[in-house]
Design a protein around this motif. Structure first.
Motif, mmCIF file in Angstrom:
data_model
loop_
_atom_site.group_PDB
_atom_site.id
_atom_site.type_symbol
_atom_site.label_atom_id
_atom_site.label_comp_id
_atom_site.label_asym_id
_atom_site.label_seq_id
_atom_site.Cartn_x
_atom_site.Cartn_y
_atom_site.Cartn_z
ATOM 1 N N ILE A 195 -8.135 37.305 10.730
ATOM 2 C CA ILE A 195 -7.046 37.147 9.764
ATOM 3 C C ILE A 195 -6.088 38.331 9.866
ATOM 4 C CG2 ILE A 195 -6.436 36.661 7.377
ATOM 5 C CD1 ILE A 195 -9.352 35.869 6.909
ATOM 6 N N HIS A 196 -4.838 38.003 10.175
ATOM 7 C CA HIS A 196 -3.775 38.991 10.282
ATOM 8 C C HIS A 196 -2.645 38.618 9.328
ATOM 9 C CE1 HIS A 196 -4.778 41.189 14.166
ATOM 10 N NE2 HIS A 196 -5.717 40.234 14.113
ATOM 11 N N ALA A 229 -10.918 40.784 8.911
ATOM 12 C CA ALA A 229 -9.558 41.021 8.426
ATOM 13 C C ALA A 229 -9.198 42.483 8.560
ATOM 14 C CB ALA A 229 -9.434 40.591 6.963
ATOM 15 N N ASN A 230 -7.891 42.738 8.653
ATOM 16 C CA ASN A 230 -7.316 44.087 8.602
ATOM 17 C C ASN A 230 -7.569 44.892 9.872
ATOM 18 O OD1 ASN A 230 -7.201 46.486 5.795
ATOM 19 N ND2 ASN A 230 -5.729 46.025 7.389
ATOM 20 N N GLY A 243 -5.709 39.580 4.463
ATOM 21 C CA GLY A 243 -6.986 38.962 4.805
ATOM 22 C C GLY A 243 -8.143 39.496 4.002
#
Length: 374
Positions: A179-180, A39-40, A48
């Motif tokens: 994950i965005h 994430a991120n 995320g």
């Protein structure tokens, strides 16, 4: 279940400080597939991290016999972009050193595999697992050579060093979830690939943008494109195969925000996906509504972005998530022109669709982004 926690250094700064990422590895008691989540990657897209935090807490609460295979989780996978600021606003979509999108830098084996047809012909009579193992050996052999350049006296740009670290974590994975969220404001949806449509419903999101065309070396693309290329080649030779390899980008909500509803959807969808893939053996999952869940698939090539025809202030914009018809007004611009009275400019939809992403700033210069329709 207690994870193995490792720290991966990614960049030493001029001050002597070192930026690093943390990897949480949950190893099940039973053999199985490897799932990688991060994430991120873009600085403003923080939601995320909350998803991964809740997944870590959940995995700690279960027994290792309920996990088949392993799950690797990497929150805040790009501390450079996460810490980037303009005033109080997160930016961090582009590398400030070279201007490249952080999610368009990744190494893609498909572009270097010049003898794919020969490989397919020479392995076509093997079992699927054997083909997959031999192909992965080729991918890893070429990937490992990248380290030679990084360690050479001439070195390499930071983006090449950074991508090597991230991709080395997921190269041998079976399922990759990146994950965005929108850097602006958006609904919850996902990006997916051809021949993986059935798995899309496991995330329980309503919309998927189908990536039949690729516009850059994104993280999800770089992982799956080599496998898609081999599938296409084998199909041409009369042996249709779908490898058990999947890659997804979850787009959960808006930039700079921890929307609780988006977090909840992300956590539930990922748990449901992992249960459906037999990674997790947990009560109540897969959820019963999975079988009947409907996903609307939209080709990426059909998305329509709208840019301001004049500079000014946006008003009367349609709401995020609104269904619109062709010719319907999307928004107005109050245009100040310094010479006469201000003008109101109506911008109308070229086609029917769903407004899935809108800009955060209601002040626009001519040619700046306003919204997107799927």
């Amino acid at each position: 279940m207690i994870p193995i926690i490792s720290t991966v250094p990614i960049q030493q700064l001029a001050s002597g400080d070192c930026l690093s990422i943390q990897v949480y590895k949950f190893i099940g008691a039973n053999p199985g597939k490897k799932t990688y989540l991060q994430a991120n990657l873009h600085g403003a897209e923080i939601v995320g991290n909350a998803v991964i935090h809740q997944l870590i807490e959940f995995l700690i609460s279960i027994n290792d016999t309920q996990l088949n295979g392993e799950i690797w989780l990497v929150p805040v996978c790009n501390p450079i972009s996460t810490n980037q600021r303009t005033h109080y606003f997160s930016t961090g979509r582009y590398n400030p050193s070279d201007g490249k999108d952080w999610n368009r830098i990744f190494w893609d084996y498909e572009k270097e595999c010049e003898d794919l047809e020969d490989f397919a012909k020479s392995h076509i009579n093997l079992e699927v697992d054997a083909i997959q193992n031999e192909y992965f050996k080729r991918i890893k052999t070429i990937f490992d050579k990248l380290l030679e350049k990084l360690n050479s006296p001439s070195g390499a740009p930071f983006n090449e060093r950074y991508r090597y670290q991230l991709q080395s974590l997921c190269l041998d994975a079976d399922y990759v979830i990146d994950i965005h969220s929108s850097s602006n404001q958006a609904i919850d949806y996902l990006y997916g690939f051809h021949r993986r449509e059935e798995s899309a419903k496991y995330f329980l999101l309503e919309h998927e943008i189908l990536l039949n065309e690729y516009d850059g070396d994104a993280f999800d693309e770089a992982f799956l494109k080599p496998w898609l290329a081999l599938e296409n080649q084998l199909e041409t030779l009369g042996k249709p195969i779908v490898f058990d390899k999947e890659s997804w980008t979850l787009e959960l909500g808006s930039g700079m925000q921890m929307n609780p509803e988006s977090v909840e959807k992300g956590v539930q969808g990922i748990k449901n996906y992992l249960a459906q893939k037999d990674i997790l053996s947990i009560p109540d999952f897969p959820l019963p509504q999975t079988a009947s869940h409907k996903v609307t698939f939209v080709s990426k090539s059909t998305l329509k972005k709208y840019y301001a025809p004049r500079g000014g202030m946006i008003q009367s914009r349609v709401k995020l998530g609104a269904s619109i018809e062709a010719g319907e007004r999307l928004y107005q611009i109050i245009s100040f022109n310094k010479e006469e009275l201000p003008k109101l400019i109506d911008v109308c939809a070229e086609n029917a669709g769903l407004v899935f992403d809108i800009s955060t700033n209601h002040a626009v210069n001519e040619g700046e982004y306003v919204l997107s329709v799927m």
